[in-house]
Write a protein that holds these residues in place. Structure first.
Motif, mmCIF file in Angstrom:
data_model
loop_
_atom_site.group_PDB
_atom_site.id
_atom_site.type_symbol
_atom_site.label_atom_id
_atom_site.label_comp_id
_atom_site.label_asym_id
_atom_site.label_seq_id
_atom_site.Cartn_x
_atom_site.Cartn_y
_atom_site.Cartn_z
ATOM 1 N N HIS A 1 -7.343 3.835 4.174
ATOM 2 C CA HIS A 1 -5.986 4.268 3.835
ATOM 3 C C HIS A 1 -5.207 3.035 3.334
ATOM 4 O O HIS A 1 -4.901 2.109 4.101
ATOM 5 C CB HIS A 1 -5.307 4.888 5.054
ATOM 6 N N TRP A 2 -4.928 3.064 2.049
ATOM 7 C CA TRP A 2 -4.258 1.926 1.401
ATOM 8 C C TRP A 2 -2.847 2.361 0.997
ATOM 9 O O TRP A 2 -2.641 3.448 0.479
ATOM 10 C CB TRP A 2 -5.060 1.499 0.168
ATOM 11 N N PRO A 3 -1.853 1.498 1.258
ATOM 12 C CA PRO A 3 -0.456 1.876 0.945
ATOM 13 C C PRO A 3 -0.279 2.219 -0.537
ATOM 14 O O PRO A 3 -0.752 1.488 -1.417
ATOM 15 C CB PRO A 3 0.338 0.622 1.326
ATOM 16 N N LYS A 4 0.364 3.339 -0.799
ATOM 17 C CA LYS A 4 0.616 3.755 -2.178
ATOM 18 C C LYS A 4 1.539 2.790 -2.910
ATOM 19 O O LYS A 4 1.488 2.668 -4.141
ATOM 20 C CB LYS A 4 1.222 5.164 -2.195
ATOM 21 N N SER A 5 2.343 2.092 -2.137
ATOM 22 C CA SER A 5 3.287 1.167 -2.755
ATOM 23 C C SER A 5 2.583 -0.009 -3.415
ATOM 24 O O SER A 5 3.150 -0.683 -4.282
ATOM 25 C CB SER A 5 4.278 0.640 -1.703
ATOM 26 N N ARG A 6 1.349 -0.286 -3.062
ATOM 27 C CA ARG A 6 0.608 -1.410 -3.606
ATOM 28 C C ARG A 6 -0.239 -1.011 -4.817
ATOM 29 O O ARG A 6 -0.818 -1.877 -5.464
ATOM 30 C CB ARG A 6 -0.309 -2.020 -2.542
ATOM 31 N N CYS A 7 -0.341 0.293 -5.079
ATOM 32 C CA CYS A 7 -1.228 0.728 -6.179
ATOM 33 C C CYS A 7 -0.653 1.972 -6.827
ATOM 34 O O CYS A 7 -0.445 3.000 -6.154
ATOM 35 C CB CYS A 7 -2.637 0.985 -5.663
ATOM 36 N N GLN A 8 -0.411 1.862 -8.117
ATOM 37 C CA GLN A 8 0.138 2.991 -8.856
ATOM 38 C C GLN A 8 -0.842 4.159 -8.913
ATOM 39 O O GLN A 8 -0.450 5.323 -8.860
ATOM 40 C CB GLN A 8 0.491 2.540 -10.277
ATOM 41 N N LEU A 9 -2.114 3.871 -9.004
ATOM 42 C CA LEU A 9 -3.127 4.927 -9.132
ATOM 43 C C LEU A 9 -3.161 5.828 -7.906
ATOM 44 O O LEU A 9 -3.300 7.048 -8.022
ATOM 45 C CB LEU A 9 -4.510 4.301 -9.358
ATOM 46 N N LEU A 10 -2.994 5.251 -6.729
ATOM 47 C CA LEU A 10 -3.047 6.037 -5.495
ATOM 48 C C LEU A 10 -1.814 6.914 -5.326
ATOM 49 O O LEU A 10 -1.849 7.876 -4.555
ATOM 50 C CB LEU A 10 -3.207 5.116 -4.280
ATOM 51 N N ARG A 11 -0.735 6.581 -6.032
ATOM 52 C CA ARG A 11 0.465 7.405 -5.925
ATOM 53 C C ARG A 11 0.265 8.782 -6.561
ATOM 54 O O ARG A 11 1.004 9.712 -6.269
ATOM 55 C CB ARG A 11 1.640 6.689 -6.610
ATOM 56 N N ASP A 12 -0.717 8.873 -7.425
ATOM 57 C CA ASP A 12 -0.996 10.153 -8.086
ATOM 58 C C ASP A 12 -2.004 11.002 -7.299
ATOM 59 O O ASP A 12 -2.625 11.906 -7.858
ATOM 60 C CB ASP A 12 -1.558 9.882 -9.489
ATOM 61 N N ASP A 13 -2.131 10.674 -6.009
ATOM 62 C CA ASP A 13 -3.038 11.428 -5.114
ATOM 63 C C ASP A 13 -4.472 11.418 -5.634
ATOM 64 O O ASP A 13 -5.165 12.433 -5.676
ATOM 65 C CB ASP A 13 -2.560 12.876 -4.941
ATOM 66 N N VAL A 14 -4.904 10.254 -6.038
ATOM 67 C CA VAL A 14 -6.287 10.074 -6.453
ATOM 68 C C VAL A 14 -7.046 9.410 -5.318
ATOM 69 O O VAL A 14 -6.552 8.461 -4.697
ATOM 70 C CB VAL A 14 -6.378 9.213 -7.732
ATOM 71 N N VAL A 15 -8.239 9.911 -5.053
ATOM 72 C CA VAL A 15 -9.113 9.357 -4.021
ATOM 73 C C VAL A 15 -10.326 8.778 -4.719
ATOM 74 O O VAL A 15 -10.987 9.460 -5.511
ATOM 75 C CB VAL A 15 -9.541 10.438 -3.005
ATOM 76 N N LEU A 16 -10.624 7.501 -4.425
ATOM 77 C CA LEU A 16 -11.752 6.810 -5.029
ATOM 78 C C LEU A 16 -12.851 6.637 -3.988
ATOM 79 O O LEU A 16 -12.576 6.148 -2.881
ATOM 80 C CB LEU A 16 -11.320 5.445 -5.570
ATOM 81 N N VAL A 17 -14.077 7.024 -4.356
ATOM 82 C CA VAL A 17 -15.194 6.972 -3.407
ATOM 83 C C VAL A 17 -16.257 6.036 -3.957
ATOM 84 O O VAL A 17 -16.768 6.241 -5.070
ATOM 85 C CB VAL A 17 -15.806 8.375 -3.171
#
Length: 710
Positions: free
Chosen positions: A137-153
């Motif tokens: 679980h990585w803070p969305k504030s540190r990454c623009q990509l994660l703010r779009d509800d994208v999960v990277l595996v």
């Protein structure tokens, strides 16, 4: 819509399991196939209900999968380095908080992000299994990509484990986008191709991006740069277009990028630290960095639009495919049910016609056989009556043939009578059998054969084999003639005492008996039964003038006694009259002749004469008695014949009744089967129409959704 498809699959599963297996309408493979769709629909429903986009990174060991993810996130989050580093699946997802943490599979305990190197690094002693999932679980504030509800595996290398199928089923089936990280230092390997072939088998046209990583190594050989790029591009495009068939050729090149993830990660780490990136990178860095950014733009575009469309389109296609497969399955079930139903209806119609024909024929044969049996019984009664009357008329011959020693002694005479009774009974029975048995047996046998033939024609083939154990006995039927002469003639009383034929008593009895005979012939002839011939009247047994036998015996005795009571007076008067009329000589001569006749009769009254008299009296008495039982005997014989024929016919009828009962049961069974097949066909038709409705709805949804996104 996924919920409706799930309900449809459940309904279809319940239906196929409820169909009886012995009907051969639904096979075990059909049941297994429907059961497999339940898990597929559950997976589709889970993906469609998910509120994020899942991107899975795959590739061979050390191709730089973790480095690519770190570069996209702009931070060194995942373990990376030389050799096999990532040992398990790592899922990076956004967190609203400011502190990163990680969760192990099947655990809710938050762990420090620094522990990722101890859990996921292949060189760690306490490493996890290669199919284990660790969620970061990585803070969305540190990454623009994660703010779009994208999960990277991130995944382990696909070439270091045998659990490839398990990986795909557990972590890939719900992925929206696949990123294949290849090594540009080598060509596309079969290991990578085989992985995506397996993915393609399970997913319809998955979204795939291919990164030719480590393209910075090509800077050392600039003279071959374009040729190597073209070689990689041709092979990769051919793989996407011709082998996987996931995109058109015009779109394939837009899915392939030549990058250096390591350079991109270093640039972004330096930018985060405020360090300039103007130097320190090999030649061609700018183009590689620009291509990585181009990948990110197209990736984001795919995530925002294409992947969403593909996500719904893909699973819509899967839903349509499931609906189409189930539609074909229930359609085949419906066709088999209707086919069997038509066959059962034909069988039922044939059975009904056979049953109706059997019952009608049985009624007709029953009426005819009853009439025939009555006719045969009447014929037997008539024949027996005529034959018995004929034998009674010839009874004297049968009695005359009896040659047992005769003696007037009472004890011997009783034995003689008993033996004579048995002789007469046996003789009459033997004569009747000789006269009637052959004709009666032939008539009965032919009648039995006729009714057997007609009744067996009403049975099924398998039932006809049972008739041999029930139908006419092997020995011919024989009529039994029960005369019982001993009881019939038990009241016979012989009279073998000597009686002079010219005696006064004999003459009086003869005279009175003759008068009685004439009276009976003239006045009582009409009272004699038609079926019984008249008994010859003899002087010894005929009552006069309608007077009974016993009464006449008393009268005759009284008359004789009255004549004898005159005594000497009567004799004297008679002698005096004769003396005056004819003289002494005539009287003497007459007396001598009379005495001679008396003496002659007295001397000839031997045992032989007594036997003849006895037999004559016995014949007269037996004749009268036997005539009384002619009707009874003939009726008894006809009753035997009736029982024999009726018994045979009853056994045949029982056999036919059993057959019709079985046909009725079979008819009811066929009706139940037809009803069951009708219900099965109707339910299959309903499910088939429902599948068609769901497919149409999915088509409308697909067209509407795609048109809105165009």
């Amino acid at each position: 819509m996924a919920h409706e498809i799930e309900e449809y699959v459940v309904e279809t599963s319940v239906f196929v399991e409820s169909v009886p297996k012995e009907k051969n309408i639904v096979s075990q493979s059909d049941i297994n196939e429907v059961g497999s769709y339940a898990s597929k629909v559950a997976g589709i429903k889970e993906v469609l209900c998910r509120d994020h986009m899942k991107v899975a990174f795959f590739g061979r060991t050390s191709n730089g999968k973790s480095t690519v993810i770190n570069a996209m996130l702009g931070d060194k989050i995942l373990p990376s380095g030389i050799g096999h580093t990532t040992n398990c699946f790592l899922q990076v997802e956004g967190e609203d908080g400011n502190e990163p943490f990680l969760l192990c599979e099947d655990s809710t305990e938050r762990q420090n992000i620094s522990g990722i190197s101890h859990l996921a690094h292949a060189l760690c002693n306490n490493r996890l299994g290669d199919s284990t999932l660790v969620r970061i679980h990585w803070p969305k504030s540190r990454c623009q990509l994660l703010r779009d509800d994208v999960v990277l595996v991130d995944s382990p290398g696909i070439d270091v484990s045998e659990s490839l199928d398990e990986w795909i089923d557990k972590h890939c089936l719900d992925a929206d986008v696949f990123v294949l990280v290849a090594n540009s230092e080598s060509t596309l390997m079969n290991t990578e191709k085989n992985f995506f072939h397996k993915v393609s088998e399970r997913l319809s046209k998955p979204n795939i991006f291919i990164l030719q990583n480590r393209w910075d190594m090509a800077a050392s050989e600039p003279e071959y740069l374009n040729e190597v790029r073209k070689q990689h591009l041709d092979r990769t495009v051919d793989f996407l277009v011709n082998e996987l068939k996931v995109v058109e050729r015009s779109q394939a090149e837009k899915r392939i990028f030549f990058v250096s993830a390591k350079e991109t990660l270093m640039v972004r780490l330096n930018e985060a630290k405020g360090i300039s990136n103007n130097s320190g990178f090999p030649e061609g860095f700018s183009s590689r960095y620009f291509e990585f950014q181009d990948f990110e733009r197209k990736f984001e575009e795919c995530i925002s639009k294409t992947a969403v469309v593909t996500k719904f389109d893909q699973h819509t296609r899967r839903g349509k495919g499931i609906g189409g497969d189930l539609q074909k399955l229930v359609g085949a079930i419906q066709e088999r049910a209707w086919s069997q139903r038509e066959k059962k209806i034909c069988d039922r119609h044939s059975l009904y016609q056979q049953l109706d024909h059997t019952e009608k024929e049985l009624n007709a044969v029953t009426i005819q056989m009853k009439e025939k049996i009555c006719s045969i019984v009447e014929d037997v009664e008539r024949r027996v009556s005529n034959a018995l009357n004929e034998e009674i008329r010839r009874l004297y011959v049968l009695v005359d043939e009896f040659n047992e020693p005769f003696h007037p002694d009472l004890l011997v005479l009783n034995v003689y009578k008993k033996t004579l009774h048995a002789h007469v009974e046996a003789g009459l029975g033997s004569n009747l059998r000789a006269r009637l048995s052959s004709a009666l047996a032939l008539n009965i046998e032919s009648s039995q054969q006729e009714m057997t033939k007609r009744m067996l024609a009403l049975l099924k083939d398998e039932k006809r084999d049972l008739a041999g154990t029930l139908l006419p006995r092997r020995e011919p039927f024989e009529v039994l003639y029960r005369l019982n002469c001993e009881n019939l003639c038990a009241d016979f009383q012989e009279d073998i005492d000597f009686k002079f034929s010219l005696g006064v008593v004999s003459m009086v009895q003869r005279f009175l008996g003759s008068a009685s005979s004439r009276f009976v012939k003239n006045n009582h002839k009409e009272h004699i039964s038609r079926g019984i011939p008249m008994t010859p009247m003899t002087p010894s047994n005929e009552p006069p003038l309608g007077v009974s036998q016993d009464d006449w015996s008393i009268i005759s005795k009284f008359a004789v006694a009255a004549v004898g009571s005159q005594g000497t007076m009567g004799i004297a008067l008679a002698l005096g009259l004769m003396f005056k009329t004819v003289g002494w000589r005539i009287i003497g001569l007459t007396g001598a002749v009379y005495g001679s006749l008396y003496l002659y009769e007295r001397l000839t009254w031997t045992n032989k004469a007594k036997e003849r008299t006895f037999k004559k009296q016995y014949v007269d008495h037996a004749t009268r008695k036997l005539r009384l039982i002619v009707d009874l005997t003939s009726h008894n014989c006809s009753h035997q014949v009736q029982q024999e024929l009726s018994g045979t016919f009853a056994r045949l009828c029982r056999l036919v009744d059993e057959s019709t009962t079985e046909m009725h049961k079979e008819m009811r069974s066929l009706e139940k089967e037809v009803q069951l097949l009708e219900d099965t066909g109707a339910q299959a038709k309903k499910l088939r129409n429902k599948a068609n409705y769901l497919i149409n709805e999915l088509n409308i949804f697909q067209q509407t959704y795609l048109s809105l996104n165009e």
